[in-house]
Design a protein around this motif. Structure first.
Motif, short mmCIF file in Angstrom:
data_model
loop_
_atom_site.label_atom_id
_atom_site.label_comp_id
_atom_site.label_asym_id
_atom_site.label_seq_id
_atom_site.Cartn_x
_atom_site.Cartn_y
_atom_site.Cartn_z
N ARG A 1 99.89 42.64 114.48
CA ARG A 1 101.34 42.81 114.50
C ARG A 1 101.77 43.35 113.14
NH1 ARG A 1 105.09 38.14 116.93
NH2 ARG A 1 103.91 38.85 118.75
N ALA A 2 102.84 44.14 113.13
CA ALA A 2 103.31 44.79 111.91
C ALA A 2 104.07 43.81 111.04
CB ALA A 2 104.18 45.99 112.25
N ILE A 3 103.35 42.88 110.44
CA ILE A 3 103.94 41.93 109.49
C ILE A 3 103.36 42.24 108.11
CG2 ILE A 3 104.19 39.52 108.84
CD1 ILE A 3 103.97 38.77 111.74
N PRO A 4 104.15 42.79 107.20
CA PRO A 4 103.62 43.21 105.90
C PRO A 4 103.21 42.02 105.04
CG PRO A 4 106.00 43.45 105.93
CD PRO A 4 105.60 43.07 107.32
N SER A 5 102.24 42.25 104.20
CA SER A 5 101.79 41.25 103.23
C SER A 5 102.24 41.69 101.85
CB SER A 5 100.26 41.12 103.27
OG SER A 5 99.78 40.45 102.14
N LYS A 6 102.91 40.81 101.13
CA LYS A 6 103.39 41.16 99.79
C LYS A 6 102.25 41.46 98.83
CE LYS A 6 107.76 38.62 100.07
NZ LYS A 6 108.62 37.55 99.46
N LEU A 7 101.17 40.68 98.94
CA LEU A 7 100.04 40.93 98.06
C LEU A 7 99.41 42.29 98.33
CD1 LEU A 7 98.02 40.01 95.93
CD2 LEU A 7 96.74 38.82 97.75
N THR A 8 99.23 42.62 99.59
CA THR A 8 98.68 43.93 99.93
C THR A 8 99.60 45.04 99.46
OG1 THR A 8 97.62 42.97 101.90
CG2 THR A 8 97.87 45.36 101.84
N ILE B 1 89.18 48.63 98.76
CA ILE B 1 88.13 47.92 98.03
C ILE B 1 88.75 47.02 96.97
CG2 ILE B 1 86.10 48.18 96.58
CD1 ILE B 1 85.71 48.99 99.50
N ILE B 2 89.75 47.54 96.25
CA ILE B 2 90.43 46.73 95.23
C ILE B 2 91.12 45.53 95.87
CG2 ILE B 2 92.26 46.74 93.51
CD1 ILE B 2 89.73 48.16 92.64
N LEU B 3 91.66 45.72 97.07
CA LEU B 3 92.31 44.61 97.76
C LEU B 3 91.32 43.48 98.04
CD1 LEU B 3 94.80 43.42 99.19
CD2 LEU B 3 94.12 44.68 101.25
N GLY B 4 90.11 43.85 98.49
CA GLY B 4 89.10 42.83 98.72
C GLY B 4 88.72 42.09 97.45
N PHE B 5 88.55 42.83 96.35
CA PHE B 5 88.26 42.19 95.07
C PHE B 5 89.42 41.31 94.62
CE2 PHE B 5 84.92 45.46 94.46
CZ PHE B 5 83.89 44.62 94.09
N ILE C 1 86.32 41.85 105.48
CA ILE C 1 86.23 43.19 104.89
C ILE C 1 85.23 44.06 105.65
CG2 ILE C 1 85.54 44.45 102.81
CD1 ILE C 1 86.54 42.06 101.18
N ILE C 2 84.09 43.46 106.03
CA ILE C 2 83.06 44.22 106.74
C ILE C 2 83.56 44.68 108.10
CG2 ILE C 2 80.79 44.03 107.83
CD1 ILE C 2 79.93 42.24 105.54
N THR C 3 84.31 43.83 108.79
CA THR C 3 84.82 44.21 110.11
C THR C 3 86.07 45.07 110.03
OG1 THR C 3 86.08 42.13 110.21
CG2 THR C 3 83.88 42.16 111.20
N TYR C 4 86.81 44.98 108.94
CA TYR C 4 88.07 45.72 108.81
C TYR C 4 87.81 47.21 108.61
CZ TYR C 4 92.75 46.92 107.10
OH TYR C 4 93.99 47.48 106.93
N LEU C 5 86.85 47.55 107.77
CA LEU C 5 86.60 48.96 107.46
C LEU C 5 86.21 49.77 108.70
CD1 LEU C 5 84.84 48.70 103.98
CD2 LEU C 5 87.21 49.32 104.49
N PRO C 6 85.28 49.29 109.56
CA PRO C 6 85.00 50.07 110.78
C PRO C 6 86.22 50.24 111.67
CG PRO C 6 83.26 48.47 110.38
CD PRO C 6 84.36 48.15 109.41
N SER C 7 87.07 49.21 111.73
CA SER C 7 88.28 49.33 112.55
C SER C 7 89.20 50.41 112.00
CB SER C 7 89.02 47.98 112.59
OG SER C 7 88.21 46.97 113.14
#
Length: 379
Positions: free
Chosen positions: A26-33, A70-74, A138-144
């Motif tokens: 769902r289109a719910i934004p994340s402030k950190l992202t 990548i920076i988001l994951g770190f 992270i591993i599943t997000y990138l292929p998506s």
């Protein structure tokens, strides 16, 4: 106790950011992202300035979205490690440095530093599980993300055959007349209606895909969307043919999708514009398109003034969001979209309606060069 509560709160907020970014459909934004991507955007814009040649900007910005992910994951891992450092310190695991060693060992499952008492051991287990969960996300997000990108770019690539490069709604109609006939356009409206629905859903659920640039510098999902919408608007307003409901449905699907994406990035627009509101296309430009279609033998309505009013009535639904998204993504130069990109409110900030901002080309020299090139091509 205050340190422990603060650390636990940071862990919960970081985990919530990961869930909203990766898992929640769902289109719910994340402030950190949003903070991470805005920070990386400012860094990349130091090299990809609007005054720089487009080739330089495209080459630099091609890495913007992947690097930001990548920076988001770190960032998730770093905040988790620091938060658990406070928790371990509050539990009496020695100094802050010792607590950090314990936190890092637990998060990365290194095992070189293990707590002794039961409470700290339970906390270490929870941090190790959270670290593995972040890694799995992270591993599943990138292929998506790349699957969504691939589906989007399939339509962009197909459009080059039908609308030229850079894509143009006028060119698209002209090519169909030469190759297949306007009667075959119905397949385009049906395909792009589904494409818009898919883009509107995926580009708000996976907002990073908005900034993934096409494999070819001259391609862009924004300019492709603009070309199809302009072609459909011209078909509904200017061509002297039987009414085509599928073209009108394609326009509606298009402006709904673009508005949803613009709303996610907090780009201001009028959700209920009047058909008489100003648009970024001038009457002179429309008359040139009208004459170009007529010269190719395409049947156009006799009442040019009414055709202009009808076209403006369709275009006003997507004009602001189209031009704004072209500016946001720094799309390559294309007629009636990125060639009139405006400086919109920054993502994450509220502002006036985009229609209240005067059009300002990002690079006047680049626009003049592009206009000369297009004039030479037409001649």
């Amino acid at each position: 106790m205050l340190a422990g509560i603060t650390g636990a709160l940071v862990v919960v907020l970081t985990f919530g950011s990961a869930i909203r970014t990766v898992v929640l459909p769902r289109a719910i934004p994340s402030k950190l992202t949003r903070v991470v991507f805005l920070t990386m955007r400012r860094i990349f814009r130091l090299r990809a300035r609007p005054s720089s040649p487009y080739e330089v900007r495209d080459r630099v910005l091609a890495a913007y979205a992947p690097v930001s992910l990548i920076i988001l994951g770190f960032t998730w891992l770093t905040l988790t490690a620091l938060a658990y450092t406070l928790v371990f310190w509050s539990l009496g695991e020695g100094s802050l440095a010792q607590a950090f060693h314990t936190s890092g060992s637990s998060l990365l499952t290194l095992g070189f530093d293990r707590p002794e008492d039961l409470g700290a051991t339970v906390v270490a287990f929870s941090e190790a599980a959270l670290g593995l969960l972040f890694l799995a996300l992270i591993i599943t997000y990138l292929p998506s993300v790349y699957s969504v990108f691939s589906r989007r770019e399939e339509g962009v690539g197909l459009l080059e055959i039908r609308a030229g490069s850079p894509p143009s709604g006028v060119e698209m109609l002209q090519r169909y007349v030469r190759i297949r006939g306007l009667e075959e356009l119905h397949e385009i409206w049906e395909y792009w209606e589904r494409w818009f629905i898919s883009v509107g859903e995926t580009h708000t659920s996976f907002p990073a895909v908005v900034f993934f640039r096409s494999s070819l510098p001259e391609h862009s999902w924004v300019t492709a969307a603009g070309a199809v919408l302009d072609a459909a608007s011209l078909r509904a307003s200017t061509l002297d043919m039987e009414r085509e409901p599928r073209a009108e449905l394609c326009i509606r699907a298009g402006y709904i999708a673009l508005r949803r994406i613009a709303a996610f990035f907090r780009i201001p627009f009028d959700p209920d514009p009047s058909p008489t509101d100003p648009i970024s296309i001038s009457r002179i430009e429309f008359d040139e398109a009208y004459d170009a279609l007529a010269e190719r033998g395409i049947p156009v309505v006799a009442d040019r003034d009414q055709a202009w009013r009808d076209f403006a009535g369709w275009r006003v639904n997507y004009d602001t969001v189209l031009v704004s998204l072209a500016g946001l993504t720094m799309a390559p130069m294309a007629p009636w979209s990125s060639d009139r990109s405006i400086r919109t409110a920054r993502p994450g900030r509220r502002g006036r309606r985009a229609a209240d901002h005067p059009p300002i080309p990002e690079s006047e020299r680049e626009r003049r060069d592009w206009e000369r090139e297009q004039a030479a091509r037409r001649s």
